[in-house]
Design an enzyme around this catalytic site. Structure first.
Site, mmCIF file in Angstrom:
data_model
loop_
_atom_site.group_PDB
_atom_site.id
_atom_site.type_symbol
_atom_site.label_atom_id
_atom_site.label_comp_id
_atom_site.label_asym_id
_atom_site.label_seq_id
_atom_site.Cartn_x
_atom_site.Cartn_y
_atom_site.Cartn_z
ATOM 1 N N GLY A 240 -7.985 -3.732 -14.926
ATOM 2 C CA GLY A 240 -8.030 -3.516 -13.477
ATOM 3 C C GLY A 240 -6.641 -3.341 -12.901
ATOM 4 C CB VAL B 103 -13.517 -4.944 -18.198
ATOM 5 C CG1 VAL B 103 -12.063 -4.547 -18.150
ATOM 6 C CG2 VAL B 103 -14.092 -5.215 -16.815
ATOM 7 C CE1 TYR C 4 -14.836 -11.754 -6.831
ATOM 8 C CE2 TYR C 4 -14.539 -13.709 -5.474
ATOM 9 C CZ TYR C 4 -14.005 -12.631 -6.154
ATOM 10 O OH TYR C 4 -12.649 -12.427 -6.159
#
Ligand code: NAP
Length: 249
Positions: free
Chosen positions: A14, A66, A157
């Site tokens: 990222g 990923v 999250y």
């Protein structure tokens, strides 16, 4: 092929935007040849390669999701063969798909877990054996204060970010004797594309709750990552360093 005796290699997932991008710049400045990956924004990746080159550093971007174990394995193999053994790995790839749990869609749950948590597993799994053989290495995984304290509408999250902490501390215990350090950085609100998506009210409420009364900058997080990646942190492992303007006190 680089001269591996003089060049250290860092891997950043990222790395094309936000905190990952600032980390690529910081590690390149510290002398690493940085291999970074991104999911879709090739323009941002090419611009970053150029910016690093202009400052005399080296950074090489690749489009790698990923969440895809085989793609990460292939990327790490390519980096180790073409650039050099991975000395430092930073996992910054992350996404949000916020929703109260009562409205959460399975896809939102799985996308976040697969990118944020599986992604960290895939990167660490791919680099750890080489680091063990060389008896050296530093891994820095990016979590979030949401993973420590929770955050409404972010069960997916927060679960992924709390998972990163448990994962990293366990790995630190496993590989410390092999000379490998594993640490976590847990940012609060940082000014990136991820937080520009916040609505005005959420932003105002956040600022009110931050004792330092501002959002953090990606460069400030990158400095902390660069410290943990460096020899200056050679007695630091299994730690979770928060960088949040005091929002959690
Ligand atoms: P960002 O600006 O949205 O950048 C995310 C980066 O991750 C981009 O380079 C993106 O590439 C890449 N990425 C996303 N999904 C990917 C995937 N499946 N495979 C490979 N690369 C992928 O995010 P950020 O704010 O810098 O956040 C970076 C990390 O810090 C994340 O883990 C985030 O959870 C964490 N964090 C951020 C904050 C904050 O306030 N910003 C706070 C706490 C924690 P593309 O552009 O190609 O999609």
């Amino acid at each position: 092929m680089d001269d591996n005796t003089t060049t250290r290699t860092a891997l950043v997932s990222g790395g094309s935007r936000g905190i990952g991008r600032a980390t690529v710049l910081a590690l390149a400045r510290d002398g690493f040849h940085v291999a970074f990956c991104y999911r879709s924004d090739e323009t941002a990746a090419l611009e970053l390669e150029k910016e690093v080159a202009e400052t005399g550093g080296r950074a090489t971007g690749r489009r790698v999701d990923v969440a895809d174990a085989a793609a990460v394995r292939a990327w790490v193999a390519e980096v180790e063969e073409g650039i050099g053994p991975v000395d430092v790995a930073v996992t910054a790839a992350g996404i949000t798909r916020d929703n109260p749990l009562v409205l959460m869609e399975d896809e939102q749950w799985h996308q976040v877990i697969e990118t944020n948590l599986d992604g960290v597993y895939h990167v660490c799994r791919s680099v750890v054996f080489g680091m063990m053989k060389r008896r050296a290495g530093a891994i820095v995984n990016i979590s979030s204060v949401a993973g420590v304290y929770g955050h409404a509408s972010q069960t997916n999250y927060a679960a992924s970010k709390a998972g990163i902490i448990g994962f990293s501390r366990s790995l630190a215990k496993e590989v410390g004797r092999s000379g490998i350090r594993v640490n976590v950085v847990a940012p609060g609100f940082i000014e990136t594309d991820m937080t520009t998506a916040m609505n005005e009210k959420a932003r105002k409420d956040a600022l009110k709750a931050i004792p330092l009364r501002r959002m953090g900058r990606a460069e400030e997080v990158a400095d902390m990552v660069a410290y943990l990646a460096s020899d200056r942190a050679e007695y630091v492992t299994g730690s979770v360093l928060q960088i949040d303007g005091g929002i959690t006190i």
